[in-house]
Scaffold this active site. Sequence first.
Site, mmCIF file in Angstrom:
data_model
loop_
_atom_site.group_PDB
_atom_site.id
_atom_site.type_symbol
_atom_site.label_atom_id
_atom_site.label_comp_id
_atom_site.label_asym_id
_atom_site.label_seq_id
_atom_site.Cartn_x
_atom_site.Cartn_y
_atom_site.Cartn_z
ATOM 1 N N LEU A 148 0.810 -1.219 0.000
ATOM 2 C CA LEU A 148 0.000 0.000 0.000
ATOM 3 C C LEU A 148 0.843 1.269 0.000
ATOM 4 C CD1 LEU A 148 -2.849 -1.005 2.511
ATOM 5 C CD2 LEU A 148 -2.729 -1.353 0.032
ATOM 6 N N HIS B 299 -3.508 4.166 -2.567
ATOM 7 C CA HIS B 299 -4.492 3.287 -1.930
ATOM 8 C C HIS B 299 -5.149 4.001 -0.740
ATOM 9 C CE1 HIS B 299 -1.466 0.212 -3.482
ATOM 10 N NE2 HIS B 299 -2.571 -0.160 -4.088
ATOM 11 N N GLY C 183 -9.110 3.575 -8.322
ATOM 12 C CA GLY C 183 -8.275 4.704 -8.738
ATOM 13 C C GLY C 183 -8.292 4.903 -10.246
ATOM 14 N N MET D 218 1.926 7.150 -8.195
ATOM 15 C CA MET D 218 2.311 6.133 -7.210
ATOM 16 C C MET D 218 1.831 4.766 -7.680
ATOM 17 S SD MET D 218 1.964 7.835 -3.552
ATOM 18 C CE MET D 218 2.804 9.364 -3.211
HETATM 19 P P1 AMP Z 1 -3.544 -2.215 -6.924
HETATM 20 O O1 AMP Z 1 -3.145 -2.571 -5.529
HETATM 21 O O2 AMP Z 1 -2.418 -1.712 -7.763
HETATM 22 O O3 AMP Z 1 -4.355 -3.301 -7.594
HETATM 23 O O4 AMP Z 1 -4.524 -0.976 -6.796
HETATM 24 C C1 AMP Z 1 -5.655 -1.008 -5.964
HETATM 25 C C2 AMP Z 1 -6.479 0.223 -6.236
HETATM 26 O O5 AMP Z 1 -5.703 1.383 -5.954
HETATM 27 C C3 AMP Z 1 -6.934 0.338 -7.707
HETATM 28 O O6 AMP Z 1 -8.246 0.834 -7.748
HETATM 29 C C4 AMP Z 1 -5.943 1.323 -8.264
HETATM 30 O O7 AMP Z 1 -6.440 2.040 -9.374
HETATM 31 C C5 AMP Z 1 -5.733 2.247 -7.074
HETATM 32 N N1 AMP Z 1 -4.473 2.980 -7.216
HETATM 33 C C6 AMP Z 1 -3.253 2.462 -7.506
HETATM 34 N N2 AMP Z 1 -2.340 3.459 -7.621
HETATM 35 C C7 AMP Z 1 -3.009 4.615 -7.397
HETATM 36 C C8 AMP Z 1 -2.629 5.988 -7.381
HETATM 37 N N3 AMP Z 1 -1.388 6.381 -7.619
HETATM 38 N N4 AMP Z 1 -3.578 6.924 -7.113
HETATM 39 C C9 AMP Z 1 -4.862 6.536 -6.883
HETATM 40 N N5 AMP Z 1 -5.276 5.265 -6.885
HETATM 41 C C10 AMP Z 1 -4.370 4.314 -7.136
#
Ligand code: AMP
Length: 283
Positions: free
Chosen positions: A33, A37, A149, A186
């Site tokens: 995270l 997140h 995100g 990020m």
């Molecule tokens: P992940 O753990 O990469 O599968 O991401 C989980 C959630 O966090 C997804 O909805 C992503 O789009 C969101 N997310 C990942 N990176 C970012 C970021 N830099 N800004 C906003 N949301 C993010």
Amino acid sequence: MILYKKAESVTEYLIEQKKLGKTIGLVPTMGALHEGHLSLIELSKQNCDITVCSIFVNPTQFNDPKDFEKYPVTVPNDLHLLEAKKCDVVFLPSVSEIYPGGVKAVKHYDLSDLENLLEGKYRPGHFQGVCKVVDRLLNIVKPDKTFLGQKDYQQCMVIQRLINLLELPIELVLGNTIREAKGLAMSSRNSRLGQDDKQKATAIYSALNYIKEHYGEKLPAQLEEDAARFLKSHGFDAVDYVSIVNGTTLKPVNESNSNNKIVALIAAFIGGIRLIDNMVVKP
Ligand code: AMP
């Protein structure tokens, strides 16, 4: 904060909470995270009574087995961050808890063109895997709202389609992309970048800003070419795509005078790591 590892137990707890009139928000993640997140946890807390964060590195969405093996896992730190954010529930399931019938179970989701465009083209099977895990998580948590995100623009569209296909009474809420001070979006994968590559990786943000600034002055195809050249001359090893598309259909736009929402999306490799990012060029 309550930690659940079993699907049945978290479902039972949340059904009880719903009976008490509480609204449930789900933030699905693959862990490692970061502030991106955590901004979604914040958004869920503002919108719902109970925020559930799931942490599960989903094997079915990795088209490259090496990427799966190397995906960062930092559970103790994740729990610490979620506790500090006052997240209410963490769901940390095993693979067999998510896929009791095995990971190969054949369920196919009709994603239409979304399946083969952009990420779909370069990561065959990826979005089917995303739908498998999200379908299961939505079924276990039964949230009122789920928070995603915009960093993963196409994924947001795929999940909205999944919600429509399954006719689920769930609202999808999108959070802004959270960036490092110099603009790098990020991402859990950033932790695998060396310091030098991390610095160079900000070129994606510069390329997206360049497209936004010059949209309307130059043809989209020219901007895509300029941006890809810029990335390669600023340390990127390969560019899967720079695409300027209709923000609703994800189909390429050929002229700059369209009235539709326009989004620029990039996927490119630096130091062996594949990064994606996007920017709304015209709302
Ligand atoms: P992940 O753990 O990469 O599968 O991401 C989980 C959630 O966090 C997804 O909805 C992503 O789009 C969101 N997310 C990942 N990176 C970012 C970021 N830099 N800004 C906003 N949301 C993010």
